[in-house]
Scaffold this motif. Structure first.
Motif, short mmCIF file in Angstrom:
data_model
loop_
_atom_site.label_atom_id
_atom_site.label_comp_id
_atom_site.label_asym_id
_atom_site.label_seq_id
_atom_site.Cartn_x
_atom_site.Cartn_y
_atom_site.Cartn_z
N ALA A 23 0.82 -1.22 0.00
CA ALA A 23 0.00 0.00 0.00
C ALA A 23 0.86 1.27 0.00
O ALA A 23 0.38 2.34 0.39
CB ALA A 23 -0.93 0.00 1.21
N MET A 24 2.10 1.15 -0.48
CA MET A 24 3.01 2.31 -0.44
C MET A 24 2.48 3.52 -1.21
O MET A 24 2.61 4.67 -0.75
CB MET A 24 4.38 1.89 -0.97
CG MET A 24 5.46 2.95 -0.76
SD MET A 24 5.61 3.46 0.97
CE MET A 24 6.31 1.97 1.69
N PRO A 25 1.86 3.34 -2.42
CA PRO A 25 1.30 4.53 -3.10
C PRO A 25 0.23 5.23 -2.26
O PRO A 25 0.20 6.47 -2.20
CB PRO A 25 0.69 3.94 -4.38
CG PRO A 25 1.46 2.70 -4.62
CD PRO A 25 1.75 2.14 -3.27
N GLY A 26 -0.61 4.46 -1.60
CA GLY A 26 -1.63 5.07 -0.73
C GLY A 26 -1.02 5.75 0.47
O GLY A 26 -1.46 6.83 0.88
N ILE A 27 0.01 5.13 1.04
CA ILE A 27 0.68 5.72 2.21
C ILE A 27 1.35 7.04 1.82
O ILE A 27 1.29 8.03 2.56
CB ILE A 27 1.71 4.72 2.78
CG1 ILE A 27 0.98 3.52 3.38
CG2 ILE A 27 2.59 5.38 3.83
CD1 ILE A 27 1.90 2.41 3.81
N ALA A 28 1.98 7.07 0.64
CA ALA A 28 2.62 8.32 0.18
C ALA A 28 1.58 9.41 -0.04
O ALA A 28 1.80 10.58 0.31
CB ALA A 28 3.40 8.05 -1.11
N THR A 29 0.44 9.04 -0.61
CA THR A 29 -0.61 10.04 -0.86
C THR A 29 -1.18 10.59 0.44
O THR A 29 -1.27 11.81 0.62
CB THR A 29 -1.75 9.39 -1.68
OG1 THR A 29 -1.21 8.83 -2.87
CG2 THR A 29 -2.80 10.42 -2.04
#
Length: 287
Positions: free
Chosen positions: A185-191
């Motif tokens: 879920a790294m893209p969501g965490i970055a967002t």
């Protein structure tokens, strides 16, 4: 033809977004007299650093405000990401019996809130958080929008079959969370992290309500106070017929303040940009 129109539209839109920032940057390096006389230009007509000298008249105060803002941004974003990812992971689990009930209560608060006065009384009178760093971090830790966003991110990025396979292999919920969910879920965490960081960095309202000690002012509120003082001096000078514009560079100081406030947070975008775009796409496809 479609690509030509699209690229032209994007270029025009980019220029419209970039132009105000360039005008502010140019104004911060222009003399106050040239701004008052000729207005704003893309390039300084009369180069001057008087705006920055005015902002950093008391460098210790500015550095303290910077320190408070960096501290609340780093700690608040880290804690917020941990809590929001945990909440999103739990709420998207189909084996969590009350996930719909909790999701409804979280969603309900996006439509109806208690209001500003009860919120202030709760934090100031019941939690006694006035003049503490906790009050600068605690209110922004979790928001319903970011919880729902993270829940959808995790649901899209982590298949149920993967979680079931990990359980069969003997992994418990915390192992699944740390070893699988956080990595996928790294893209969501970055967002979500970018939203949290921007919220803490731009926050001045919390300091205005709960902070009385000037050494604990956040950068935005400290500069807001300085700008109000300059405006007050300028209005007093106009009312008494005294010209102070040559002594107090009001316009160039405002532009320099804007650059000082927005400059550091701009460096955050290059590190999370590729995750940010991917994260928004994932959240848009699956709700």
């Amino acid at each position: 033809m479609f690509q030509l129109i699209s690229y032209s539209f994007i270029i025009i839109l980019s220029i419209m977004c970039l132009l105000p920032f360039l005008l502010i940057l140019s104004g911060s390096f222009s003399s106050n007299e040239s701004i008052v006389r000729d207005g704003y230009h893309l390039f300084p007509t009369d180069f001057s650093l008087e705006g920055y000298k005015m902002v950093f008249t008391f460098p210790t105060k500015v550095l303290k405000a910077y320190g408070v803002t960096v501290f609340t941004t780093v700690v608040g974003t880290t804690l917020g990401l941990f809590l929001i990812t945990m909440a999103g992971f739990v709420l998207q689990r189909k084996d969590f019996k009350y996930r719909n009930t909790f999701s409804f209560f979280i969603y309900f608060t996006t439509l109806f809130g208690g209001g500003l006065v009860p919120w202030y009384i709760m934090l100031a009178n019941y939690f006694n958080l006035t003049d503490t760093y906790t009050v600068l971090i605690f209110p922004g830790l979790m928001t319903p929008f970011l919880i729902i966003l993270m829940k959808n991110f995790i649901r899209s990025a982590v298949p149920d079959e993967l979680i079931e396979s990990a359980k069969i292999d003997g992994a418990n919920d915390f192992r699944i969370y740390f070893s699988i969910v956080l990595k996928l879920a790294m893209p969501g965490i970055a967002t979500v992290g970018l939203f949290l960081a921007l919220g803490y960095w731009n926050d001045w309202f919390t300091s205005s309500l709960f902070i009385n000690n000037p050494d604990m002012y956040q950068l935005q509120f400290y500069l807001y106070n300085t700008m109000n003082t300059i405006t007050f001096i300028d209005q007093m000078a106009i009312g008494t017929g005294i010209t102070l514009s040559q002594d107090v560079p009001t316009e160039s100081t405002k532009m320099a303040m804007a650059i000082v406030v927005t400059g550091p947070i701009l460096f955050l975008y290059p590190f999370v940009q590729r995750y940010f775009v991917k994260g928004l796409t994932i959240g848009a496809v699956k709700g």
